[in-house]
Design a protein around this motif. Structure first.
Motif, short mmCIF file in Angstrom:
data_model
loop_
_atom_site.label_atom_id
_atom_site.label_comp_id
_atom_site.label_asym_id
_atom_site.label_seq_id
_atom_site.Cartn_x
_atom_site.Cartn_y
_atom_site.Cartn_z
N THR A 9 47.51 1.46 -9.00
CA THR A 9 46.62 0.32 -9.27
C THR A 9 45.34 0.46 -8.47
OG1 THR A 9 48.54 -1.09 -9.66
CG2 THR A 9 46.44 -2.19 -9.22
N ALA A 10 45.48 0.79 -7.19
CA ALA A 10 44.32 0.95 -6.32
C ALA A 10 43.42 2.08 -6.81
CB ALA A 10 44.77 1.22 -4.89
N LEU A 11 44.01 3.20 -7.25
CA LEU A 11 43.22 4.32 -7.76
C LEU A 11 42.47 3.93 -9.03
CD1 LEU A 11 45.74 7.23 -7.16
CD2 LEU A 11 43.47 6.99 -6.11
N ALA A 12 43.10 3.16 -9.91
CA ALA A 12 42.43 2.73 -11.14
C ALA A 12 41.25 1.81 -10.83
CB ALA A 12 43.44 2.03 -12.06
N GLY A 18 33.69 3.34 -8.95
CA GLY A 18 32.92 4.55 -8.68
C GLY A 18 33.24 5.23 -7.37
N LEU A 19 34.39 4.91 -6.76
CA LEU A 19 34.80 5.56 -5.52
C LEU A 19 35.40 6.93 -5.83
CD1 LEU A 19 36.48 2.55 -3.69
CD2 LEU A 19 34.17 3.44 -3.38
N ARG A 20 35.39 7.82 -4.84
CA ARG A 20 35.99 9.15 -5.01
C ARG A 20 37.50 9.01 -5.16
NH1 ARG A 20 34.17 11.92 0.38
NH2 ARG A 20 34.85 9.89 1.04
N VAL A 21 38.01 9.48 -6.28
CA VAL A 21 39.45 9.45 -6.49
C VAL A 21 39.97 10.76 -7.05
CG1 VAL A 21 39.56 6.95 -6.83
CG2 VAL A 21 39.27 8.43 -8.80
N GLY A 22 39.10 11.60 -7.54
CA GLY A 22 39.52 12.84 -8.19
C GLY A 22 39.81 13.95 -7.21
N PRO A 23 40.27 15.06 -7.74
CA PRO A 23 40.59 16.19 -6.87
C PRO A 23 39.34 16.79 -6.25
CG PRO A 23 40.86 16.78 -9.18
CD PRO A 23 40.53 15.32 -9.14
N ALA A 26 39.34 20.58 0.57
CA ALA A 26 38.90 20.61 1.96
C ALA A 26 38.41 22.02 2.28
CB ALA A 26 40.05 20.20 2.87
N HIS A 27 37.93 22.19 3.50
CA HIS A 27 37.42 23.49 3.92
C HIS A 27 38.46 24.60 3.84
CE1 HIS A 27 33.68 21.71 5.15
NE2 HIS A 27 34.33 20.83 5.89
N ASP A 28 39.73 24.25 3.97
CA ASP A 28 40.78 25.26 3.92
C ASP A 28 41.28 25.54 2.50
OD1 ASP A 28 42.19 22.97 3.36
OD2 ASP A 28 43.52 23.11 5.09
N GLY A 29 40.63 24.94 1.49
CA GLY A 29 41.00 25.18 0.11
C GLY A 29 42.13 24.31 -0.41
N GLN A 30 42.74 23.52 0.46
CA GLN A 30 43.83 22.63 0.07
C GLN A 30 43.26 21.38 -0.62
OE1 GLN A 30 47.16 23.31 0.37
NE2 GLN A 30 46.38 25.31 0.96
N PRO A 31 44.00 20.83 -1.58
CA PRO A 31 43.52 19.60 -2.20
C PRO A 31 43.37 18.48 -1.17
CG PRO A 31 45.40 20.48 -3.38
CD PRO A 31 45.26 21.27 -2.12
N ARG A 32 42.32 17.72 -1.27
CA ARG A 32 42.07 16.60 -0.37
C ARG A 32 42.61 15.34 -1.02
NH1 ARG A 32 36.23 16.34 1.45
NH2 ARG A 32 37.05 17.81 2.96
N LYS A 33 43.29 14.54 -0.26
CA LYS A 33 43.85 13.30 -0.77
C LYS A 33 42.90 12.15 -0.40
CE LYS A 33 48.05 10.65 -1.03
NZ LYS A 33 49.40 10.42 -0.55
N TYR A 34 42.34 11.51 -1.41
CA TYR A 34 41.41 10.41 -1.17
C TYR A 34 42.12 9.06 -1.06
CZ TYR A 34 37.43 13.43 -1.96
OH TYR A 34 36.49 14.41 -1.85
N CYS A 35 43.44 9.04 -1.23
CA CYS A 35 44.20 7.80 -1.10
C CYS A 35 45.35 8.01 -0.13
CB CYS A 35 44.73 7.37 -2.47
SG CYS A 35 45.67 5.83 -2.42
N SER A 55 37.34 10.21 5.68
CA SER A 55 37.31 10.99 4.44
C SER A 55 38.19 10.40 3.34
CB SER A 55 37.73 12.43 4.72
OG SER A 55 39.07 12.48 5.16
N VAL A 56 38.78 9.27 3.61
CA VAL A 56 39.67 8.62 2.64
C VAL A 56 38.92 7.47 1.98
CG1 VAL A 56 41.81 7.31 2.40
CG2 VAL A 56 41.71 9.24 3.95
N SER A 57 39.03 7.39 0.66
CA SER A 57 38.35 6.31 -0.08
C SER A 57 39.23 5.08 -0.27
CB SER A 57 37.91 6.80 -1.46
OG SER A 57 36.99 7.84 -1.35
N ILE A 58 40.54 5.30 -0.41
CA ILE A 58 41.46 4.22 -0.74
C ILE A 58 42.65 4.23 0.21
CG2 ILE A 58 42.91 3.19 -2.54
CD1 ILE A 58 40.64 5.75 -3.76
N LEU A 59 42.98 3.06 0.72
CA LEU A 59 44.17 2.87 1.54
C LEU A 59 45.00 1.80 0.83
CD1 LEU A 59 41.73 3.01 4.28
CD2 LEU A 59 43.84 4.25 4.67
N ALA A 60 46.12 2.22 0.25
CA ALA A 60 46.93 1.35 -0.61
C ALA A 60 48.24 0.97 0.07
CB ALA A 60 47.22 2.06 -1.93
N ARG A 61 48.83 -0.14 -0.40
CA ARG A 61 50.11 -0.63 0.12
C ARG A 61 50.07 -0.79 1.64
NH1 ARG A 61 52.53 -3.38 -3.48
NH2 ARG A 61 53.76 -2.28 -5.02
#
Length: 88
Positions: A9-12, A18-23, A26-35, A55-61
């Protein structure tokens, strides 16, 4: 965005705002989690939270305890942070 809503719900909502939610990577090539969820927050130390909170856009629950830890993390990194308990 800090919310008690479930992660999906928070991601939607964040996407509509218009917040960053997509993949992204990071600098090490690993996917960054925005939530991060309350469960995630319960598993990181204060110093890890300080490192990640900017670096996090959403903090849920999140609980009130999580929210205070987030505010403290922003404050300790000299970031500008405002907080409002909201209304009911």
């Amino acid at each position: 965005m800090i919310t008690r809503d479930a992660e999906q719900t928070a991601l939607a909502i964040a996407q509509k705002l218009g917040l960053r939610v997509g993949p992204a990577h990071a600098h090490d090539g690993q996917p960054r989690k925005y939530c991060l969820t309350g469960k995630d927050l319960g598993q990181v130390s204060k110093s890890q939270l300080v490192e990640r909170v900017g670096s996090v856009s959403i903090l849920a629950r999140t609980t009130p305890r999580h929210k205070m830890a987030i505010v403290e993390a922003f404050s300790s990194s000299w970031s500008c942070c405002g907080y409002d308990w909201g209304w009911r």
